[in-house]
Design a protein around this motif. Sequence first.
Motif, short mmCIF file in Angstrom:
data_model
loop_
_atom_site.label_atom_id
_atom_site.label_comp_id
_atom_site.label_asym_id
_atom_site.label_seq_id
_atom_site.Cartn_x
_atom_site.Cartn_y
_atom_site.Cartn_z
N VAL A 189 -6.88 1.33 4.51
CA VAL A 189 -7.34 1.82 3.21
C VAL A 189 -8.82 1.48 3.02
O VAL A 189 -9.21 0.32 3.11
N HIS A 190 -9.61 2.50 2.77
CA HIS A 190 -11.03 2.32 2.47
C HIS A 190 -11.23 2.64 0.99
O HIS A 190 -11.00 3.77 0.55
N ARG A 191 -11.64 1.63 0.25
CA ARG A 191 -11.73 1.76 -1.20
C ARG A 191 -13.15 2.13 -1.61
O ARG A 191 -14.11 1.44 -1.26
N TYR B 282 -7.27 6.99 2.98
CA TYR B 282 -6.24 6.41 3.84
C TYR B 282 -6.46 6.95 5.25
O TYR B 282 -6.31 8.15 5.49
N SER C 27 -13.99 7.09 -7.34
CA SER C 27 -13.63 8.50 -7.55
C SER C 27 -14.88 9.32 -7.86
O SER C 27 -15.66 8.99 -8.75
N GLU D 22 0.83 -1.19 0.00
CA GLU D 22 0.00 0.00 0.00
C GLU D 22 0.87 1.25 0.00
O GLU D 22 2.04 1.23 0.40
N ALA E 231 -17.71 4.24 -0.44
CA ALA E 231 -16.55 3.68 0.27
C ALA E 231 -16.95 2.68 1.35
O ALA E 231 -16.09 2.25 2.12
N LEU F 16 -9.93 6.61 -2.95
CA LEU F 16 -9.42 5.96 -1.75
C LEU F 16 -9.40 6.93 -0.57
O LEU F 16 -9.21 8.13 -0.74
#
Length: 245
Positions: free
Chosen positions: A9-11, A108, A14, A2, A85, A106
């Motif tokens: 990390v939360h994905r 962080y 965009s 990462e 997210a 993302l």
Amino acid sequence: MELFESAAVHRGVSGTRGWVVAPIRGLDAPVPQGRYILVAEDLTPADTAALDLALVAGFCTASGGPTSHTVQVAHGLGIPAVVAASAGILALPPGTVCALDGDGGLLYAGLARADLHAAIRRGHEQAEQNRLRHQAALAGGPTPGGVTLSTTLVKPAQAAELAGSAASGIGLLATELLFLGREHEITDEDAHYLRRPDELLIAQLRALYRAAAAGARLRIMFPMVTTVEEFTRAAVLAQGIRGEM
């Protein structure tokens, strides 16, 4: 590996480009000192348009989508945003220092000191890259294939910024958002309009057709129409106002 080893990390997806490093805050949490990243289940377009940009550096929502009206408003305001997210972001403690990557979708969360400095540097680098892309767009002239670039207008003050942008006009002007930020309470006259919504629509249609008479290329969209009768009524009103101008 990462980008920041110390961070969770939360994905998401965009929403609006940009990179922000700041503590997070939920809608009901105390307002921290300085700017912050707003975290919420979702935001309405009106919520987004009313954000205090002096305090809100960006936002991340658990739900929502990249083509939503909320994201369009955020883009018009230039607010970095990540959407969809998942609910994990809602469990983050208020004040957690995060990096919001609007380009990558993302968040962080929980940056250590060493990673914090790296995240801030990355933000400066990305801001410079975006500035150069913007300059290239301005200098590039018409886009290949004759594509026209338009922008979303959320607040009247943004109209003056069009001259310095790559956009050739306004692609979306949500007139209902112009009623936000009023400095006075609803008056009897306002209540009269609320009781008779046709009159409120007529006032907006007249303003639109005045702009068209001055040379603007105009397309009108009726939002939140639920029946054929509602659309027909709005279309009849529009045709009537157009005939008067």
